[in-house]
Design a protein around this motif. Structure first.
Motif, PDB file in Angstrom:
ATOM      1  N   GLU A 251       0.852  -1.185   0.000  1.00 33.60           N
ATOM      2  CA  GLU A 251       0.000   0.000   0.000  1.00 33.60           C
ATOM      3  C   GLU A 251       0.894   1.243   0.000  1.00 33.60           C
ATOM      4  OE1 GLU A 251      -3.845   1.909   2.341  1.00 33.60           O
ATOM      5  OE2 GLU A 251      -2.632   0.373   3.314  1.00 33.60           O
ATOM      6  N   ASP A 252       0.655   2.112  -0.987  1.00 33.96           N
ATOM      7  CA  ASP A 252       1.439   3.345  -1.122  1.00 33.96           C
ATOM      8  C   ASP A 252       2.941   3.066  -1.158  1.00 33.96           C
ATOM      9  OD1 ASP A 252      -0.906   4.880  -1.103  1.00 33.96           O
ATOM     10  OD2 ASP A 252      -0.886   4.999   1.091  1.00 33.96           O
ATOM     11  N   GLY A 253       3.299   1.973  -1.819  1.00 35.62           N
ATOM     12  CA  GLY A 253       4.711   1.647  -1.993  1.00 35.62           C
ATOM     13  C   GLY A 253       5.376   1.009  -0.801  1.00 35.62           C
ATOM     14  N   VAL A 254       4.589   0.672   0.241  1.00 43.60           N
ATOM     15  CA  VAL A 254       5.147   0.082   1.461  1.00 43.60           C
ATOM     16  C   VAL A 254       4.602  -1.347   1.624  1.00 43.60           C
ATOM     17  CG1 VAL A 254       5.271   0.240   3.976  1.00 43.60           C
ATOM     18  CG2 VAL A 254       5.399   2.312   2.574  1.00 43.60           C
ATOM     19  N   ARG A 256       3.015  -4.122   3.454  1.00 38.99           N
ATOM     20  CA  ARG A 256       2.224  -4.309   4.673  1.00 38.99           C
ATOM     21  C   ARG A 256       2.302  -5.751   5.171  1.00 38.99           C
ATOM     22  NH1 ARG A 256      -3.700  -1.896   4.346  1.00 38.99           N
ATOM     23  NH2 ARG A 256      -3.917  -3.590   2.817  1.00 38.99           N
ATOM     24  N   PRO A 283      10.108  -0.371   1.923  1.00 41.39           N
ATOM     25  CA  PRO A 283       9.694  -0.055   0.556  1.00 41.39           C
ATOM     26  C   PRO A 283       9.592  -1.294  -0.327  1.00 41.39           C
ATOM     27  CG  PRO A 283      12.006   0.465   0.864  1.00 41.39           C
ATOM     28  CD  PRO A 283      11.479   0.090   2.209  1.00 41.39           C
ATOM     29  N   THR A 325       4.165  -6.751  -6.832  1.00 40.03           N
ATOM     30  CA  THR A 325       4.017  -5.323  -6.518  1.00 40.03           C
ATOM     31  C   THR A 325       3.251  -4.611  -7.624  1.00 40.03           C
ATOM     32  OG1 THR A 325       6.065  -5.294  -5.224  1.00 40.03           O
ATOM     33  CG2 THR A 325       5.249  -3.184  -6.045  1.00 40.03           C
ATOM     34  N   GLU A 329      -0.494  -3.104  -6.909  1.00 41.15           N
ATOM     35  CA  GLU A 329      -0.678  -1.666  -7.027  1.00 41.15           C
ATOM     36  C   GLU A 329      -1.569  -1.331  -8.222  1.00 41.15           C
ATOM     37  OE1 GLU A 329       3.318  -0.083  -7.045  1.00 41.15           O
ATOM     38  OE2 GLU A 329       3.194   0.324  -4.893  1.00 41.15           O
ATOM     39  N   ALA A 332      -5.111  -1.743  -7.177  1.00 43.45           N
ATOM     40  CA  ALA A 332      -5.589  -0.688  -6.269  1.00 43.45           C
ATOM     41  C   ALA A 332      -5.938   0.590  -6.996  1.00 43.45           C
ATOM     42  CB  ALA A 332      -4.513  -0.405  -5.213  1.00 43.45           C
ATOM     43  N   ARG A 333      -5.391   0.779  -8.200  1.00 44.75           N
ATOM     44  CA  ARG A 333      -5.660   2.017  -8.943  1.00 44.75           C
ATOM     45  C   ARG A 333      -7.028   2.002  -9.598  1.00 44.75           C
ATOM     46  NH1 ARG A 333       0.016   1.660 -10.275  1.00 44.75           N
ATOM     47  NH2 ARG A 333      -0.438   0.593 -12.209  1.00 44.75           N
TER      48      ARG A 333
END
Length: 333
Positions: A251-254, A256, A283, A325, A329, A332-333
């Motif tokens: 999430e947001d490049g991190v 989780r 990251p 990744t 991601e 999520a967009r």
């Protein structure tokens, strides 16, 4: 092949009783490994107890939202089940990466967990092998070992575990259920396979005579974003020279949450906990993925001809986590 008896079990208690009455008996599922070992003389059971018709062939959702898989579910049925494909796609991919369609139609989940190493010295009864004959020596250590262990091995044995399925199960914290004459029990897959040490012939923590009855996969939302990648020396029907089961939540490049397990590098599926710890909260970058793999593989002790597995697993880790990744991601967009 020497003569042997055959009994078909009609219930779990009966199967356990049959095996308990004869220390040289073995359970028979699909027979895809055991029968081969009988032909080569590695296994010489006096009695086969056929467990294929036991009522252990179901896959069901558990009360907490996980899944329970019966021990006699075939590999084909496991890979095709819609809940496995939706919740644990890496498990489906791992099963489909193993063997041929014909073998998957016969092989059972319980038998897959208990399959023996494909080390050529183990299956050659003319050569020393501590796993087959304790104390006789390890021919592979100074012999042909290009596809042998780089993690968790010892001077007594450098063989690897051949299962693809078990690698994915290790990543998802599977729990093994079994039945004994004293009643039911269970053990996490993380504790199911024993370290090699100086007793490589002792492969699992199953009590003597125990029958595996099922596998429970606890709920793991991250597992829905998982993949399995296998490298082998030919395109199909070959055992891995290196493999990885990975699940990733970004999430947001991190990072989780992350799950990683390696195959074909040890006597058991290798849960990459050092790599997971290095990644969690950090990251989601190729540099971080490489550093995490390096942290895990720092303990590797390759032999003279299998050192290639270290960069192979490092590159697999970076490639597969980078793919996950991008996929997570993008979703999520």
């Amino acid at each position: 092949m020497r003569e042997f008896g055959y009994e078909r079990a009609h219930d779990v208690a009966g199967a356990v009783a049959l095996l308990g009455a004869d220390p040289e008996a073995r359970y028979l599922g699909g027979g895809t490994n055991l029968v081969d070992l009988m032909k080569s003389g590695v296994e010489r059971p006096a009695l086969l107890v056929d467990v294929r018709e036991l009522p252990l062939d179901g896959i069901e959702v558990t009360a907490d939202g996980g899944l329970r898989v019966g021990a006699t579910v075939t590999n084909s049925d496991l890979a095709a089940h819609p809940e496995i494909r939706r919740r644990y796609p890496a498990l489906t991919q791992a099963v489909l990466a193993g063997a041929s369609g014909q073998l998957r139609n016969m092989a059972t989940v319980g038998g897959n967990l208990l399959q023996r190493t494909r080390c050529g010295y183990f299956t050659d009864t003319a050569r020393p092998c501590n796993k087959r004959v304790p104390g006789s020596g390890c021919s592979a250590h100074d012999g042909e070992h290009h596809n042998h262990a780089i993690l968790g091995a010892s001077a007594h044995c450098v063989a690897t575990h051949p299962s693809d399925m078990a690698v994915a199960l290790a990543a998802f914290d599977a729990v093994i259920s079994y039945e004994t004459a004293d009643g039911p029990g269970e053990t996490p897959l993380a504790d199911f396979y024993l370290p090699v040490g100086d007793t490589p012939h002792r492969e699992t923590a199953l009590p003597p005579g125990a029958l595996i009855t099922g596998i429970t996969l606890p709920p793991a939302p991250v597992a829905a974003h998982s993949r399995y990648r296998k490298v082998r020396e030919r395109a199909s029907y070959a055992f891995a020279i290196g493999s990885i089961a990975a699940a990733l939540d970004v999430e947001d490049g991190v990072v989780r949450d992350v799950r990683l397990a390696y195959g074909a590098v040890a006597s058991r599926p290798w849960r990459a906990r050092a790599a997971e710890a290095a990644l969690t909260g950090g990251p989601a970058t190729a540099t971080a993925f490489a550093a995490a793999a390096d942290a895990e593989l720092a303990a590797a002790e390759p032999l003279s001809d299998n050192g290639y597995k270290v960069p192979l697993l490092r590159n697999l880790t970076v490639a597969l986590l980078s793919e996950l990744t991008e996929a997570t991601e993008g979703a999520a967009r």
